[in-house]
Enzyme design. Sequence first.
Site, PDB file in Angstrom:
ATOM      1  N   LYS A  53       6.920 -91.586   6.617  1.00  0.00           N
ATOM      2  CA  LYS A  53       5.571 -92.137   6.464  1.00  0.00           C
ATOM      3  C   LYS A  53       5.544 -93.371   5.564  1.00  0.00           C
ATOM      4  O   LYS A  53       4.792 -94.314   5.816  1.00  0.00           O
ATOM      5  CB  LYS A  53       4.623 -91.063   5.942  1.00  0.00           C
ATOM      6  CG  LYS A  53       4.342 -89.963   6.966  1.00  0.00           C
ATOM      7  CD  LYS A  53       3.115 -89.164   6.588  1.00  0.00           C
ATOM      8  CE  LYS A  53       3.127 -87.764   7.194  1.00  0.00           C
ATOM      9  NZ  LYS A  53       3.083 -87.711   8.641  1.00  0.00           N
ATOM     10  N   GLU A 106      -2.286 -91.969  -0.916  1.00  0.00           N
ATOM     11  CA  GLU A 106      -3.166 -92.981  -0.347  1.00  0.00           C
ATOM     12  C   GLU A 106      -4.601 -92.542  -0.537  1.00  0.00           C
ATOM     13  O   GLU A 106      -4.874 -91.400  -0.887  1.00  0.00           O
ATOM     14  CB  GLU A 106      -2.833 -93.228   1.135  1.00  0.00           C
ATOM     15  CG  GLU A 106      -2.956 -92.015   2.007  1.00  0.00           C
ATOM     16  CD  GLU A 106      -2.321 -92.194   3.392  1.00  0.00           C
ATOM     17  OE1 GLU A 106      -1.461 -93.070   3.580  1.00  0.00           O
ATOM     18  OE2 GLU A 106      -2.709 -91.426   4.276  1.00  0.00           O
ATOM     19  N   GLU A 128      -1.266 -92.712  15.582  1.00  0.00           N
ATOM     20  CA  GLU A 128      -2.425 -91.983  15.066  1.00  0.00           C
ATOM     21  C   GLU A 128      -3.194 -92.854  14.079  1.00  0.00           C
ATOM     22  O   GLU A 128      -2.596 -93.506  13.222  1.00  0.00           O
ATOM     23  CB  GLU A 128      -1.972 -90.698  14.368  1.00  0.00           C
ATOM     24  CG  GLU A 128      -1.263 -89.732  15.296  1.00  0.00           C
ATOM     25  CD  GLU A 128      -0.996 -88.374  14.647  1.00  0.00           C
ATOM     26  OE1 GLU A 128      -0.986 -87.374  15.386  1.00  0.00           O
ATOM     27  OE2 GLU A 128      -0.793 -88.313  13.420  1.00  0.00           O
ATOM     28  N   GLU A 165       0.182 -92.591  11.279  1.00  0.00           N
ATOM     29  CA  GLU A 165       1.609 -92.442  11.541  1.00  0.00           C
ATOM     30  C   GLU A 165       1.830 -92.633  13.029  1.00  0.00           C
ATOM     31  O   GLU A 165       0.889 -92.617  13.816  1.00  0.00           O
ATOM     32  CB  GLU A 165       2.106 -91.052  11.128  1.00  0.00           C
ATOM     33  CG  GLU A 165       1.462 -89.925  11.921  1.00  0.00           C
ATOM     34  CD  GLU A 165       2.216 -88.611  11.807  1.00  0.00           C
ATOM     35  OE1 GLU A 165       3.377 -88.621  11.368  1.00  0.00           O
ATOM     36  OE2 GLU A 165       1.653 -87.579  12.179  1.00  0.00           O
ATOM     37  N   ASN A 198       3.921 -90.938  16.184  1.00  0.00           N
ATOM     38  CA  ASN A 198       4.740 -89.821  16.640  1.00  0.00           C
ATOM     39  C   ASN A 198       5.572 -90.303  17.820  1.00  0.00           C
ATOM     40  O   ASN A 198       5.027 -90.729  18.837  1.00  0.00           O
ATOM     41  CB  ASN A 198       3.872 -88.636  17.031  1.00  0.00           C
ATOM     42  CG  ASN A 198       3.178 -88.027  15.820  1.00  0.00           C
ATOM     43  OD1 ASN A 198       3.731 -88.026  14.725  1.00  0.00           O
ATOM     44  ND2 ASN A 198       1.981 -87.539  15.998  1.00  0.00           N
ATOM     45  N   PHE A 253      -6.945 -66.772   9.892  1.00  0.00           N
ATOM     46  CA  PHE A 253      -6.101 -67.397  10.916  1.00  0.00           C
ATOM     47  C   PHE A 253      -4.612 -67.138  10.710  1.00  0.00           C
ATOM     48  O   PHE A 253      -3.788 -68.001  10.987  1.00  0.00           O
ATOM     49  CB  PHE A 253      -6.369 -68.891  11.011  1.00  0.00           C
ATOM     50  CG  PHE A 253      -7.773 -69.205  11.410  1.00  0.00           C
ATOM     51  CD1 PHE A 253      -8.118 -69.302  12.748  1.00  0.00           C
ATOM     52  CD2 PHE A 253      -8.757 -69.378  10.462  1.00  0.00           C
ATOM     53  CE1 PHE A 253      -9.423 -69.564  13.119  1.00  0.00           C
ATOM     54  CE2 PHE A 253     -10.071 -69.642  10.827  1.00  0.00           C
ATOM     55  CZ  PHE A 253     -10.394 -69.743  12.160  1.00  0.00           C
TER      56      PHE A 253
HETATM   57  P1  ADP Z   1       0.646 -83.076  17.423  1.00  0.00           P
HETATM   58  O1  ADP Z   1       0.103 -84.302  16.793  1.00  0.00           O
HETATM   59  O2  ADP Z   1       1.223 -83.262  18.775  1.00  0.00           O
HETATM   60  O3  ADP Z   1      -0.218 -81.892  17.277  1.00  0.00           O
HETATM   61  P2  ADP Z   1       2.059 -82.000  15.237  1.00  0.00           P
HETATM   62  O4  ADP Z   1       2.353 -82.994  14.174  1.00  0.00           O
HETATM   63  O5  ADP Z   1       0.975 -81.020  14.989  1.00  0.00           O
HETATM   64  O6  ADP Z   1       1.877 -82.796  16.553  1.00  0.00           O
HETATM   65  O7  ADP Z   1       3.390 -81.219  15.606  1.00  0.00           O
HETATM   66  C1  ADP Z   1       3.674 -80.765  16.909  1.00  0.00           C
HETATM   67  C2  ADP Z   1       4.656 -79.649  16.823  1.00  0.00           C
HETATM   68  O8  ADP Z   1       5.832 -80.046  16.201  1.00  0.00           O
HETATM   69  C3  ADP Z   1       4.134 -78.480  16.055  1.00  0.00           C
HETATM   70  O9  ADP Z   1       4.583 -77.312  16.675  1.00  0.00           O
HETATM   71  C4  ADP Z   1       4.720 -78.669  14.686  1.00  0.00           C
HETATM   72  O10 ADP Z   1       4.850 -77.423  14.053  1.00  0.00           O
HETATM   73  C5  ADP Z   1       6.031 -79.306  15.025  1.00  0.00           C
HETATM   74  N1  ADP Z   1       6.483 -80.269  14.028  1.00  0.00           N
HETATM   75  C6  ADP Z   1       5.945 -81.463  13.746  1.00  0.00           C
HETATM   76  N2  ADP Z   1       6.654 -82.117  12.825  1.00  0.00           N
HETATM   77  C7  ADP Z   1       7.672 -81.306  12.491  1.00  0.00           C
HETATM   78  C8  ADP Z   1       8.779 -81.406  11.594  1.00  0.00           C
HETATM   79  N3  ADP Z   1       8.986 -82.483  10.842  1.00  0.00           N
HETATM   80  N4  ADP Z   1       9.620 -80.374  11.519  1.00  0.00           N
HETATM   81  C9  ADP Z   1       9.438 -79.284  12.269  1.00  0.00           C
HETATM   82  N5  ADP Z   1       8.433 -79.142  13.146  1.00  0.00           N
HETATM   83  C10 ADP Z   1       7.556 -80.122  13.261  1.00  0.00           C
HETATM   84  P1  ADP Z   2       1.243 -85.025  10.129  1.00  0.00           P
HETATM   85  O1  ADP Z   2       2.551 -85.711  10.216  1.00  0.00           O
HETATM   86  O2  ADP Z   2       1.332 -83.717   9.432  1.00  0.00           O
HETATM   87  O3  ADP Z   2       0.546 -84.967  11.440  1.00  0.00           O
HETATM   88  P2  ADP Z   2      -0.690 -87.085   9.377  1.00  0.00           P
HETATM   89  O4  ADP Z   2      -0.419 -88.177   8.425  1.00  0.00           O
HETATM   90  O5  ADP Z   2      -0.763 -87.437  10.803  1.00  0.00           O
HETATM   91  O6  ADP Z   2       0.382 -85.936   9.131  1.00  0.00           O
HETATM   92  O7  ADP Z   2      -2.030 -86.366   8.930  1.00  0.00           O
HETATM   93  C1  ADP Z   2      -2.492 -85.171   9.521  1.00  0.00           C
HETATM   94  C2  ADP Z   2      -3.986 -85.060   9.325  1.00  0.00           C
HETATM   95  O8  ADP Z   2      -4.348 -85.103   7.941  1.00  0.00           O
HETATM   96  C3  ADP Z   2      -4.766 -86.189   9.950  1.00  0.00           C
HETATM   97  O9  ADP Z   2      -5.060 -85.930  11.295  1.00  0.00           O
HETATM   98  C4  ADP Z   2      -6.024 -86.225   9.097  1.00  0.00           C
HETATM   99  O10 ADP Z   2      -6.918 -85.232   9.514  1.00  0.00           O
HETATM  100  C5  ADP Z   2      -5.540 -85.841   7.726  1.00  0.00           C
HETATM  101  N1  ADP Z   2      -5.269 -87.026   6.884  1.00  0.00           N
HETATM  102  C6  ADP Z   2      -4.065 -87.611   6.694  1.00  0.00           C
HETATM  103  N2  ADP Z   2      -4.163 -88.657   5.844  1.00  0.00           N
HETATM  104  C7  ADP Z   2      -5.456 -88.744   5.472  1.00  0.00           C
HETATM  105  C8  ADP Z   2      -6.206 -89.616   4.608  1.00  0.00           C
HETATM  106  N3  ADP Z   2      -5.634 -90.614   3.929  1.00  0.00           N
HETATM  107  N4  ADP Z   2      -7.539 -89.406   4.480  1.00  0.00           N
HETATM  108  C9  ADP Z   2      -8.125 -88.386   5.135  1.00  0.00           C
HETATM  109  N5  ADP Z   2      -7.497 -87.540   5.946  1.00  0.00           N
HETATM  110  C10 ADP Z   2      -6.164 -87.699   6.126  1.00  0.00           C
HETATM  111 MG    MG Z   3      -0.057 -86.472  12.568  1.00  0.00          MG
END
Ligand code: ADP
Ligand code: ADP
Ligand code: MG
Length: 662
Positions: A116, A200, A275, A288, A290, A348
């Site tokens: 990130k 951030e 995203e 980020e 993906n 949950f």
């Molecule tokens: P999406 O944005 O598609 O929902 P997520 O970030 O929620 O993606 O992750 C999708 C899947 O990958 C989930 O099952 C999550 O648990 C898994 N996942 C995401 N990042 C990692 C990671 N760094 N290590 C292990 N599993 C991950």
């Molecule tokens: P991940 O890799 O776990 O998906 P992200 O950076 O995509 O991590 O963040 C996951 C979620 O967390 C986002 O969808 C958003 O809801 C929340 N989030 C992340 N960063 C921020 C921020 N700076 N302010 C508010 N919400 C955030």
């Molecule tokens: Mg994300």
Amino acid sequence: MFKKILIANRGEIACRVMKTARRMGIQTVAVYSDADRDALHVQLADEAVHIGAAPSSESYLVMERIIQACRESGAEAVHPGYGFLSENADFCEALEREGIRFIGPAPHAIVSMGDKIASKKLAAEAGVNTIPGFAGVIRDAEQAVAVAAEVGYPVMLKASAGGGGKGMRVAWNDVECREGFERATNEALSSFGDGRILIEKYIQQPRHIEIQVMADGFGNTIYLNERECSIQRRNQKVVEEAPSPFLDRSTRRAMGEQAVALASAVQYRSAGTVEFIVDADHNFYFLEMNTRLQVEHPVTEMTTGLDLVELMLRVAAGEKLPLTQADVRLDGWALECRVYAEDPFRNFLPSTGRLVRYRPPAGDESEIRVDTGVYEGGEVSIYYDPMIAKLITHGADRDQAIDRMRQALDEYYIHGVRHNIGFLNAVVAHPRFREGRITTGFIAEEYPDGFFPEHVPQEDPAKPVLVAAAVHRCYMDRAARISGQLPGHERIVHNDWVVLIDGQMHHLQVHPGEAGYRLEYQGRDYCLDTDWRSGQPLFHATIDGETVCFQVEREGLWYHLAYHGAEIRALVMTARAAELYALMPEKMAPDLSRFLLSPMPGLLVKVAVEPGQKVVAGEELAVVEAMKMENVLRAEQDAVVARVAAGPGESLTVDQVILEFE
Ligand code: ADP
Ligand code: ADP
Ligand code: MG
């Protein structure tokens, strides 16, 4: 095109990839762990290779095993799905060395987007809006507090290596910032083996809106519109949709163009998702990227008419993208619900076990889609993500997609594990969701104390009363037919019934009708038509022409009804029985308030108090780790600790006593 590919994943996404491969005439190889011998993805594949023990660290995450499986089966390419090795550049490189194609981006793109901190820098250089913050690694809690003061509260602390919503904390003040830093670091270390944290600005009333991009190896990069994923629980997506009800054409375009700029900056190839977080004023900021196929990709497929897996396969095989930006359609509306094996009433927590009954809803393929990796009789194991399926519906507009979703959720029958179907139904029925006024805080704001199906408002309170009475009448008529065999001794089924729901008595009359029943209730006549037979779990009927589907279960004398997210317990009696029932004494529930119970199975990491200690409401009592999340258990009221019943390092079961109060 490839002749044979291996899918280095399990569950619904492995099945999903195989479906497209089969349609394209490509042979498929599955890999499986000990826990997945009988899994659906193994059954769907042309061949399957066993790769190790149940824990993913000994099977799905072991590169050498997957590569060995490719050698054995002669697969030319690997589709990684999502999670597991999908964003692992070393895996990509190892495959390349073996001459096996990785169906995804090149390793350098994964590396630069996987972190990130690094990706944020890159995005800023490519002219993409980024969230204000500190673009470096935070050393310790003191530095976190100093940086937070500069950025300004509230701030978001997150793991640079993070994913899946893990290792993330919001802080509104110095105390929370220090505590959040410790927790996020611990979670990051245990989940990703990398404790680096960034800070951030926390964007308030945020919406999560992401852009799907697709690129080939010839410099063609396009965006396939957006998906809104604001309905999240603990930063994990629960409901997604395309398009977003919040975006206008020009914002969509601006976001799409920035996403393409970022993808181009890293010479991106294959499917990827950029995203963004969008604030109430339509300002959008990069979160980020993906570098894989996303869980929620079906809503894009249903609104663009494209098959993203097919495009990934074509691009990986060296073909050019078969379409340009101008060819991208946006047709109607699609909604996706993630159906999880989890217990909404126990905060949950994941639920595991055998799917004793599993009947997904069916319908026209253009209106309803179920992506799943399970089947009736199969098992949801403790080893992997507890997602059972993704339910996707499409409609000409958002309202129609929502209506179809509600109907499909009503018809989704799962028995054997706890699940979140009722919760999903309540969410999509919520007036705020209908109006599209959603933010990532929606679930926390609307269900602050958890989800209680008995509190879900009834749009039409007469319906459960009528259905309970009709269900009971069906049972009684059947009983009368079976036991009233002797001529002259036929049982008489009366027409006067009382339905008891939530302590309220509802009087009504039930008469046999032509195709069901005619009911008189509160001075109104209702016509309820049904061909339901006693014992069936789904009660399909029309009430005055309107279609309904209730899930019905008999529990002793009671009926348990589920409909549109609500759960209703009903007792149906004759008028005379109801008079007597009113005189019955009530049973008292045992008093558990003197105990601190473990709300989930997990590892007791810490007990923060000692016997004799006074605690005040809100004070930390213990920390339980489950599913790689640290959960702090706090005092609900002021109390004195009498006894500590469990120690750090102990494995806890649900409801195990941790502390006893005086
Ligand atoms: P999406 O944005 O598609 O929902 P997520 O970030 O929620 O993606 O992750 C999708 C899947 O990958 C989930 O099952 C999550 O648990 C898994 N996942 C995401 N990042 C990692 C990671 N760094 N290590 C292990 N599993 C991950
Ligand atoms: P991940 O890799 O776990 O998906 P992200 O950076 O995509 O991590 O963040 C996951 C979620 O967390 C986002 O969808 C958003 O809801 C929340 N989030 C992340 N960063 C921020 C921020 N700076 N302010 C508010 N919400 C955030
Ligand atoms: Mg994300």
